[in-house]
Design a protein around this motif. Structure first.
Motif, mmCIF file in Angstrom:
data_model
loop_
_atom_site.group_PDB
_atom_site.id
_atom_site.type_symbol
_atom_site.label_atom_id
_atom_site.label_comp_id
_atom_site.label_asym_id
_atom_site.label_seq_id
_atom_site.Cartn_x
_atom_site.Cartn_y
_atom_site.Cartn_z
ATOM 1 N N UNK A 1 -8.942 3.522 7.679
ATOM 2 C CA UNK A 1 -8.762 2.887 8.982
ATOM 3 C C UNK A 1 -8.012 1.558 8.902
ATOM 4 N N UNK A 2 -7.941 0.951 7.740
ATOM 5 C CA UNK A 2 -7.370 -0.387 7.569
ATOM 6 C C UNK A 2 -5.905 -0.433 7.964
ATOM 7 N N UNK A 3 -5.535 -1.504 8.666
ATOM 8 C CA UNK A 3 -4.155 -1.745 9.060
ATOM 9 C C UNK A 3 -3.724 -3.098 8.506
ATOM 10 N N UNK A 4 -2.539 -3.126 7.900
ATOM 11 C CA UNK A 4 -2.049 -4.352 7.271
ATOM 12 C C UNK A 4 -1.750 -5.444 8.294
ATOM 13 N N UNK A 5 -1.494 -5.044 9.532
ATOM 14 C CA UNK A 5 -1.232 -5.980 10.625
ATOM 15 C C UNK A 5 -1.628 -5.270 11.918
ATOM 16 N N UNK B 1 -2.908 2.105 0.390
ATOM 17 C CA UNK B 1 -4.132 2.058 -0.418
ATOM 18 C C UNK B 1 -3.999 1.012 -1.527
ATOM 19 N N UNK B 2 -2.872 1.015 -2.219
ATOM 20 C CA UNK B 2 -2.653 0.029 -3.276
ATOM 21 C C UNK B 2 -2.675 -1.390 -2.728
ATOM 22 N N UNK B 3 -2.078 -1.577 -1.564
ATOM 23 C CA UNK B 3 -2.047 -2.885 -0.937
ATOM 24 C C UNK B 3 -3.467 -3.407 -0.694
ATOM 25 N N UNK B 4 -4.337 -2.518 -0.246
ATOM 26 C CA UNK B 4 -5.727 -2.920 0.002
ATOM 27 C C UNK B 4 -6.449 -3.243 -1.293
ATOM 28 N N UNK B 5 -6.294 -2.372 -2.252
ATOM 29 C CA UNK B 5 -7.060 -2.491 -3.490
ATOM 30 C C UNK B 5 -6.545 -3.591 -4.408
#
Length: 159
Positions: free
Chosen positions: A32-36, A152-156
């Protein structure tokens, strides 16, 4: 028919590659995460991949009734041009994998039934070859599949 099987194999290989990179342990929060605000999320991207495959290959290529998968799953439309991607409702990764698998199963049945690599289809006044349609869907999926992995990589990795 060999050309059709080749396109379907390429589509499967592209899917397997990015799904393998994504892995099996993606959480609902990560999906569900959005970078912006209004940005891409893994869940919305996976839904969009299935939507585009169904639209171009089921609806346009094979004449099946249009099924608005994005509206059904995301409860809103994606506006790529304006970069407005709705936050997906909480679903596990298995939900999205099943959505992709169901779409692919139908794609294989419909495209193989065409039994004609020279098949053409109309969208409004424009004619599309099956070759163009398959290539478009393969490239589109590879693009967005890589995008899902990057999200996914951006989050982790800490954004």
């Amino acid at each position: 028919m060999n050309e059709i099987n080749n396109w379907l194999t390429q589509l499967d290989q592209a899917t397997q590659e990015w799904l393998g990179e994504l892995g099996d342990d993606v959480t609902e929060a990560e999906l569900m995460w959005q970078a912006f605000p209004d940005g891409h999320s893994i869940g919305s991207v996976l839904t969009h991949i299935a939507e585009v495959e169904g639209y171009w290959l089921h609806h346009i290529a094979c004449g099946e009734p249009y099924h608005d998968l994005e509206a059904e799953v995301l409860n809103a439309a994606i506006d790529q041009g304006a970069v407005k991607w709705p936050t997906p409702p909480p679903h596990p990764l298995s939900f999205y994998k099943a959505l992709l698998a169901k779409t692919r199963e139908k794609t294989k049945l419909l495209i193989k039934a065409l039994d004609n690599p020279n098949h053409t289809a109309m969208r409004g006044e424009r004619e599309f070859t099956l070759s163009w349609l398959m290539t478009h869907v393969i490239v589109h999926e590879a693009y967005h599949g890589g995008q899902a992995v990057l999200l996914l990589l951006q989050q982790r990795m800490g954004k």
